[in-house]
Design an enzyme around this catalytic site. Structure first.
Site, PDB file in Angstrom:
ATOM      1  CB  CYS A  54      -0.963  -0.013   1.184  1.00 58.15           C
ATOM      2  SG  CYS A  54      -0.183  -0.394   2.759  1.00 58.15           S
ATOM      3  CG  HIS A  81      -1.099   4.155   4.345  1.00 61.76           C
ATOM      4  ND1 HIS A  81      -1.798   3.916   5.505  1.00 61.76           N
ATOM      5  CD2 HIS A  81      -0.649   2.939   3.911  1.00 61.76           C
ATOM      6  CE1 HIS A  81      -1.769   2.608   5.764  1.00 61.76           C
ATOM      7  NE2 HIS A  81      -1.093   2.013   4.818  1.00 61.76           N
TER       8      HIS A  81
END
Length: 340
Positions: free
Chosen positions: A130, A243
């Site tokens: 990710c 994130h």
């Protein structure tokens, strides 16, 4: 005629998100099967306006299915992905199992779409980590213009990257801080995550790096350019989803911040929100549920020759996992299978 698609691990965070995105993007699927482990057998999951009942991964026959999106851990993937691939079903794997296999393409469609043709060696395509996925979307168009020598990245990664138990741990620890007698000891993480940051994601390696940091290095080299030097520090923060990354880039030639901003504005998958004023940037809470990778705080780094700094934010359950997998499926359909 559309595709026959399997989602493996359909009851988990990423599996459910894959189903949401397949429906949202109107993926041309004639039939969708949802698979789970025996303990989740019969659990119902949503796919657009339909409700699907999970089938047993252990006994499922992949013969006749076009592609399988895997959202289970490496241990299960090691058992079932080769079975699916052998049956002629192309596997798009979200685990780390095949990412570093030279015979398996590691793909971010905005960055290295042409690598899709390498799938035929094993009938498997790998989805990147990710934190890597969003970073390389921002790096590639800049690399094409000025060639990147070195990247220094610090990540601020949400707890959803560790799964549902981690989300629950943050929620319960946060409540426990305010309610005497309801304090919650760490179990998913080695230290308290509520009101704290933890500079430790995945296991420690002999070098002193964590596996997450190593992944960012190895995957950036495989996806963008093996010549790029990367050093990473990966940090878990008390954010539920999304994130963030602070990225320092050193180029081989000068790239002006204004030109960089223009390049990124024109690049696929990127949204530039970069005003030099209060709130003129994107934070993780604003990117949740969005397909884009957001870039802010683009500015010259005057401490090195040819340096730039930028801030990069993305929904890790989407671009970092489920969305990228669905984009790979779309790419596979458009360039290879050509049915939908």
């Amino acid at each position: 005629m559309g595709y026959k698609v399997v989602v493996v691990g359909a009851t988990g965070n990423v599996g459910r998100e894959m189903l949401n995105i397949l429906a949202e993007r109107q993926f041309p699927a004639d039939e969708v099967a949802v698979l789970a482990s025996r303990k989740s057998l019969g659990t119902e999951v949503s796919f657009g306006d339909k409700t699907l009942k999970t089938q047993d991964l252990d006994t499922f026959d992949f013969t006749g299915w076009d592609m399988a999106l895997f959202a289970v851990g490496s241990d299960a993937t090691k058992i079932y992905a080769p079975k699916a691939a052998k049956a002629g079903c192309v596997v798009i794997d979200n685990s780390s199992l095949y990412r570093y296999d030279p015979d398996v393409p590691l793909i971010v469609p905005e960055v290295n779409a042409d690598a899709i043709h390498g799938y035929a060696k094993k009938n498997i395509i790998a989805n990147p980590n990710c934190s890597t996925a969003q970073m390389v979307v921002a790096l590639k168009p800049l690399h094409d213009r000025a060639k990147i020598k070195r990247v220094v990245v610090s990540t601020y990664q949400s707890v959803s990257g560790s799964g549902k138990d981690a989300i629950d741990e943050l929620w319960n620890q946060t409540k426990g801080v305010y309610v005497p007698g309801q304090e919650v000891a760490p179990s998913v993480y080695p230290k308290q995550i509520a009101f704290n940051v933890i500079p430790h994601i995945d296991v420690f390696m002999d070098s002193g790096d964590t596996k997450e940091e190593w992944k960012m290095v190895a995957e950036t080299k495989k996806i963008v350019d093996p010549a790029i030097k990367v050093t990473a520090t990966c940090v878990r923060v008390p954010v539920f989803v999304g994130h963030s990354e602070s990225i320092n880039i050193e180029f081989e030639e000068f790239l002006d911040e204004d030109e960089a901003r223009d390049i990124l504005r024109e690049s696929p998958g990127i949204m530039v929100i970069d005003k030099r004023e209060d709130g003129g940037y994107v934070t993780p809470i604003e990117c949740v549920g969005d397909f884009a990778t957001f870039v802010s705080r683009i500015r010259q780094d005057s401490t090195i020759d040819n340096g730039l700094n930028l801030w990069c934010v993305s929904d890790n359950l989407r671009k970092g996992a489920a969305l990228n997998a669905v984009q790979i499926a779309e790419l596979l359909g458009a360039k290879v299978l050509k049915k939908g």
